[in-house]
Design a protein around this motif. Structure first.
Motif, PDB file in Angstrom:
ATOM      1  N   THR A  84       0.846  -1.194   0.000  1.00  0.00           N
ATOM      2  CA  THR A  84       0.000   0.000   0.000  1.00  0.00           C
ATOM      3  C   THR A  84       0.877   1.238   0.000  1.00  0.00           C
ATOM      4  OG1 THR A  84      -1.675  -1.161   1.303  1.00  0.00           O
ATOM      5  CG2 THR A  84      -1.872   1.231   1.162  1.00  0.00           C
ATOM      6  N   ILE A  85       0.641   2.099  -0.966  1.00  0.00           N
ATOM      7  CA  ILE A  85       1.278   3.419  -0.991  1.00  0.00           C
ATOM      8  C   ILE A  85       0.355   4.371  -0.242  1.00  0.00           C
ATOM      9  CG2 ILE A  85       1.989   5.350  -2.452  1.00  0.00           C
ATOM     10  CD1 ILE A  85       2.490   3.272  -4.679  1.00  0.00           C
ATOM     11  N   GLN A  86       0.925   5.171   0.651  1.00  0.00           N
ATOM     12  CA  GLN A  86       0.129   6.140   1.406  1.00  0.00           C
ATOM     13  C   GLN A  86       0.802   7.509   1.349  1.00  0.00           C
ATOM     14  OE1 GLN A  86      -0.724   5.079   5.466  1.00  0.00           O
ATOM     15  NE2 GLN A  86      -1.540   7.085   5.954  1.00  0.00           N
ATOM     16  N   PHE A  87       0.036   8.499   0.947  1.00  0.00           N
ATOM     17  CA  PHE A  87       0.531   9.874   0.957  1.00  0.00           C
ATOM     18  C   PHE A  87      -0.667  10.811   0.987  1.00  0.00           C
ATOM     19  CE2 PHE A  87      -0.100   8.828  -3.459  1.00  0.00           C
ATOM     20  CZ  PHE A  87      -0.407  10.008  -4.128  1.00  0.00           C
ATOM     21  N   ALA A  88      -0.413  12.110   1.037  1.00  0.00           N
ATOM     22  CA  ALA A  88      -1.475  13.111   1.041  1.00  0.00           C
ATOM     23  C   ALA A  88      -0.999  14.328   0.274  1.00  0.00           C
ATOM     24  CB  ALA A  88      -1.851  13.491   2.470  1.00  0.00           C
ATOM     25  N   ILE A  89      -1.947  15.101  -0.219  1.00  0.00           N
ATOM     26  CA  ILE A  89      -1.649  16.329  -0.957  1.00  0.00           C
ATOM     27  C   ILE A  89      -2.281  17.481  -0.173  1.00  0.00           C
ATOM     28  CG2 ILE A  89      -1.904  17.559  -3.146  1.00  0.00           C
ATOM     29  CD1 ILE A  89      -2.315  14.739  -4.442  1.00  0.00           C
ATOM     30  N   PRO A  90      -1.485  18.400   0.363  1.00  0.00           N
ATOM     31  CA  PRO A  90      -2.010  19.413   1.287  1.00  0.00           C
ATOM     32  C   PRO A  90      -3.193  20.230   0.767  1.00  0.00           C
ATOM     33  CG  PRO A  90       0.383  19.417   1.335  1.00  0.00           C
ATOM     34  CD  PRO A  90      -0.019  18.493   0.226  1.00  0.00           C
ATOM     35  N   ASP A  91      -3.252  20.473  -0.542  1.00  0.00           N
ATOM     36  CA  ASP A  91      -4.334  21.327  -1.064  1.00  0.00           C
ATOM     37  C   ASP A  91      -5.302  20.565  -1.975  1.00  0.00           C
ATOM     38  OD1 ASP A  91      -2.680  20.935  -3.238  1.00  0.00           O
ATOM     39  OD2 ASP A  91      -2.779  23.019  -3.927  1.00  0.00           O
ATOM     40  N   ALA A  92      -5.361  19.260  -1.837  1.00  0.00           N
ATOM     41  CA  ALA A  92      -6.246  18.482  -2.709  1.00  0.00           C
ATOM     42  C   ALA A  92      -6.751  17.236  -1.995  1.00  0.00           C
ATOM     43  CB  ALA A  92      -5.502  18.090  -3.991  1.00  0.00           C
ATOM     44  N   PRO A  93      -7.987  16.812  -2.300  1.00  0.00           N
ATOM     45  CA  PRO A  93      -8.871  17.469  -3.263  1.00  0.00           C
ATOM     46  C   PRO A  93      -9.630  18.641  -2.642  1.00  0.00           C
ATOM     47  CG  PRO A  93      -9.963  15.517  -2.392  1.00  0.00           C
ATOM     48  CD  PRO A  93      -8.584  15.556  -1.784  1.00  0.00           C
ATOM     49  N   ARG A  94      -9.822  19.688  -3.426  1.00  0.00           N
ATOM     50  CA  ARG A  94     -10.773  20.721  -3.043  1.00  0.00           C
ATOM     51  C   ARG A  94     -12.168  20.111  -3.129  1.00  0.00           C
ATOM     52  NH1 ARG A  94      -8.090  25.575  -6.726  1.00  0.00           N
ATOM     53  NH2 ARG A  94      -6.286  25.951  -5.361  1.00  0.00           N
ATOM     54  N   ASP A  95     -13.146  20.808  -2.580  1.00  0.00           N
ATOM     55  CA  ASP A  95     -14.496  20.232  -2.526  1.00  0.00           C
ATOM     56  C   ASP A  95     -15.021  19.823  -3.897  1.00  0.00           C
ATOM     57  OD1 ASP A  95     -14.448  20.577   0.185  1.00  0.00           O
ATOM     58  OD2 ASP A  95     -15.842  22.268   0.224  1.00  0.00           O
ATOM     59  N   ASP A  96     -14.610  20.551  -4.924  1.00  0.00           N
ATOM     60  CA  ASP A  96     -15.131  20.287  -6.278  1.00  0.00           C
ATOM     61  C   ASP A  96     -14.105  19.584  -7.164  1.00  0.00           C
ATOM     62  OD1 ASP A  96     -13.347  22.365  -6.560  1.00  0.00           O
ATOM     63  OD2 ASP A  96     -14.655  23.614  -7.805  1.00  0.00           O
ATOM     64  N   GLU A  97     -13.244  18.783  -6.549  1.00  0.00           N
ATOM     65  CA  GLU A  97     -12.203  18.095  -7.320  1.00  0.00           C
ATOM     66  C   GLU A  97     -12.210  16.591  -7.065  1.00  0.00           C
ATOM     67  OE1 GLU A  97      -8.693  21.439  -7.788  1.00  0.00           O
ATOM     68  OE2 GLU A  97      -8.619  20.142  -6.026  1.00  0.00           O
ATOM     69  N   VAL A  98     -11.464  15.884  -7.901  1.00  0.00           N
ATOM     70  CA  VAL A  98     -11.198  14.457  -7.710  1.00  0.00           C
ATOM     71  C   VAL A  98      -9.693  14.246  -7.920  1.00  0.00           C
ATOM     72  CG1 VAL A  98     -11.765  12.089  -8.374  1.00  0.00           C
ATOM     73  CG2 VAL A  98     -13.437  13.914  -8.748  1.00  0.00           C
ATOM     74  N   VAL A  99      -9.084  13.481  -7.029  1.00  0.00           N
ATOM     75  CA  VAL A  99      -7.695  13.079  -7.195  1.00  0.00           C
ATOM     76  C   VAL A  99      -7.697  11.679  -7.803  1.00  0.00           C
ATOM     77  CG1 VAL A  99      -5.488  12.631  -6.061  1.00  0.00           C
ATOM     78  CG2 VAL A  99      -6.993  14.437  -5.181  1.00  0.00           C
ATOM     79  N   ILE A 100      -7.075  11.541  -8.962  1.00  0.00           N
ATOM     80  CA  ILE A 100      -6.976  10.267  -9.666  1.00  0.00           C
ATOM     81  C   ILE A 100      -5.533   9.790  -9.562  1.00  0.00           C
ATOM     82  CG2 ILE A 100      -7.332   9.072 -11.862  1.00  0.00           C
ATOM     83  CD1 ILE A 100      -9.884  10.334 -10.821  1.00  0.00           C
ATOM     84  N   VAL A 101      -5.312   8.527  -9.162  1.00  0.00           N
ATOM     85  CA  VAL A 101      -3.952   8.061  -8.860  1.00  0.00           C
ATOM     86  C   VAL A 101      -3.658   6.705  -9.508  1.00  0.00           C
ATOM     87  CG1 VAL A 101      -2.284   7.642  -6.999  1.00  0.00           C
ATOM     88  CG2 VAL A 101      -4.245   9.156  -6.584  1.00  0.00           C
ATOM     89  N   LEU A 102      -2.447   6.581 -10.031  1.00  0.00           N
ATOM     90  CA  LEU A 102      -1.879   5.282 -10.395  1.00  0.00           C
ATOM     91  C   LEU A 102      -0.659   5.051  -9.509  1.00  0.00           C
ATOM     92  CD1 LEU A 102      -1.917   5.229 -14.318  1.00  0.00           C
ATOM     93  CD2 LEU A 102      -3.491   4.090 -12.753  1.00  0.00           C
ATOM     94  N   GLY A 103      -0.475   3.811  -9.054  1.00  0.00           N
ATOM     95  CA  GLY A 103       0.655   3.487  -8.194  1.00  0.00           C
ATOM     96  C   GLY A 103       1.386   2.257  -8.699  1.00  0.00           C
ATOM     97  N   ALA A 104       2.635   2.099  -8.226  1.00  0.00           N
ATOM     98  CA  ALA A 104       3.444   0.959  -8.655  1.00  0.00           C
ATOM     99  C   ALA A 104       4.554   0.670  -7.657  1.00  0.00           C
ATOM    100  CB  ALA A 104       4.070   1.232 -10.022  1.00  0.00           C
ATOM    101  N   ALA A 105       5.093  -0.544  -7.761  1.00  0.00           N
ATOM    102  CA  ALA A 105       6.302  -0.928  -7.030  1.00  0.00           C
ATOM    103  C   ALA A 105       7.177  -1.741  -7.973  1.00  0.00           C
ATOM    104  CB  ALA A 105       5.967  -1.751  -5.795  1.00  0.00           C
ATOM    105  N   THR A 106       8.483  -1.600  -7.790  1.00  0.00           N
ATOM    106  CA  THR A 106       9.422  -2.325  -8.647  1.00  0.00           C
ATOM    107  C   THR A 106       9.809  -3.675  -8.065  1.00  0.00           C
ATOM    108  OG1 THR A 106      11.247  -1.118  -7.622  1.00  0.00           O
ATOM    109  CG2 THR A 106      10.381  -0.231  -9.690  1.00  0.00           C
ATOM    110  N   SER A 107       9.286  -3.974  -6.872  1.00  0.00           N
ATOM    111  CA  SER A 107       9.524  -5.291  -6.258  1.00  0.00           C
ATOM    112  C   SER A 107       8.522  -5.471  -5.139  1.00  0.00           C
ATOM    113  CB  SER A 107      10.947  -5.386  -5.708  1.00  0.00           C
ATOM    114  OG  SER A 107      11.097  -4.558  -4.564  1.00  0.00           O
ATOM    115  N   GLY A 108       8.568  -6.641  -4.524  1.00  0.00           N
ATOM    116  CA  GLY A 108       7.775  -6.864  -3.322  1.00  0.00           C
ATOM    117  C   GLY A 108       8.546  -6.403  -2.099  1.00  0.00           C
ATOM    118  N   ARG A 109       8.019  -6.703  -0.920  1.00  0.00           N
ATOM    119  CA  ARG A 109       8.702  -6.335   0.319  1.00  0.00           C
ATOM    120  C   ARG A 109      10.078  -6.996   0.369  1.00  0.00           C
ATOM    121  NH1 ARG A 109       3.650  -7.788   1.525  1.00  0.00           N
ATOM    122  NH2 ARG A 109       4.288  -9.736   2.520  1.00  0.00           N
ATOM    123  N   PRO A 110      11.104  -6.291   0.833  1.00  0.00           N
ATOM    124  CA  PRO A 110      12.473  -6.803   0.769  1.00  0.00           C
ATOM    125  C   PRO A 110      12.694  -8.112   1.521  1.00  0.00           C
ATOM    126  CG  PRO A 110      12.488  -4.460   1.238  1.00  0.00           C
ATOM    127  CD  PRO A 110      11.068  -4.908   1.329  1.00  0.00           C
TER     128      PRO A 110
END
Length: 199
Positions: free
Chosen positions: A149-175
């Protein structure tokens, strides 16, 4: 009809030491987030299809290209996922609609030559809401090392009238993966690995 994109945010996390032990190679997880105007904010719209069909290919292509640039190639991506967070003047349906369309997800799926489905979350929140992007192996849904699971936040988003669309990835599994895979559990429980519902 095109999505109105306010900004694009990139998240990139490279872990060198995990659990007090150095990783054999860096464990990297990264994401691209597009913050767009919610075309349905503040009102009930019965038919979401026109915007979904128009926005999906544009966002899917642009965001996939950025993910590949971060990774270096589609082959470098071993785990993937997607997420959407709709602002407070929108419905969860709006977040779902924009990412749960093949017009969006297939760009990414094809670029990494994946066989498994794109893990996902769709939530609602205000600016700085937690963004959780679940990942799974691109080709093996039972490979637990790549349940991430990738977890982060964007301080100014989403505004009430917005949508945050995200793609995520990893180059390996847990070490230091050492909890086994789903297949061993099935065997231990006496289930047929090829037909888990059978006892």
């Amino acid at each position: 009809m095109k999505p109105q994109i306010r900004k694009i945010v990139t998240y990139d996390d490279e872990i060198l030491i995990e659990g007090f032990r150095a990783a054999k190679r860096p464990w990297r997880m990264f994401a691209v987030a597009a913050i767009i105007q919610n075309p349905w904010a503040g009102r009930f719209v019965e038919d979401l299809k026109p915007e979904i069909q128009a926005f999906g290919p544009i966002l899917g292509k642009m965001m996939t290209e950025r993910m590949l640039a971060l990774a270096g190639s589609g082959e470098a991506i071993e785990a993937y996922g997607k997420a959407a967070v709709v602002g407070l003047d929108g419905e969860i349906e709006h977040a779902s609609g924009l990412i749960h369309t093949l017009r969006f997800g297939n760009h990414y799926r094809q670029a990494v030559d994946a066989k498994s489905y794109l893990a996902f979350t769709n939530t609602r929140g205000g600016a700085n809401a937690p963004i959780m992007v679940p990942l799974m192996d691109t080709n093996d849904v039972g490979r637990r090392s790549h349940y991430l699971t990738i977890q982060f936040a964007i301080p100014d988003a989403p505004r009430d009238d917005e949508v945050v669309i995200v793609l995520g990835a990893a180059t390996s599994g847990r070490p230091h993966h050492r909890i086994g895979d789903r297949y061993q559990d099935l065997k231990d429980l006496g289930h047929d690995v090829d037909n888990p519902a059978a006892v």
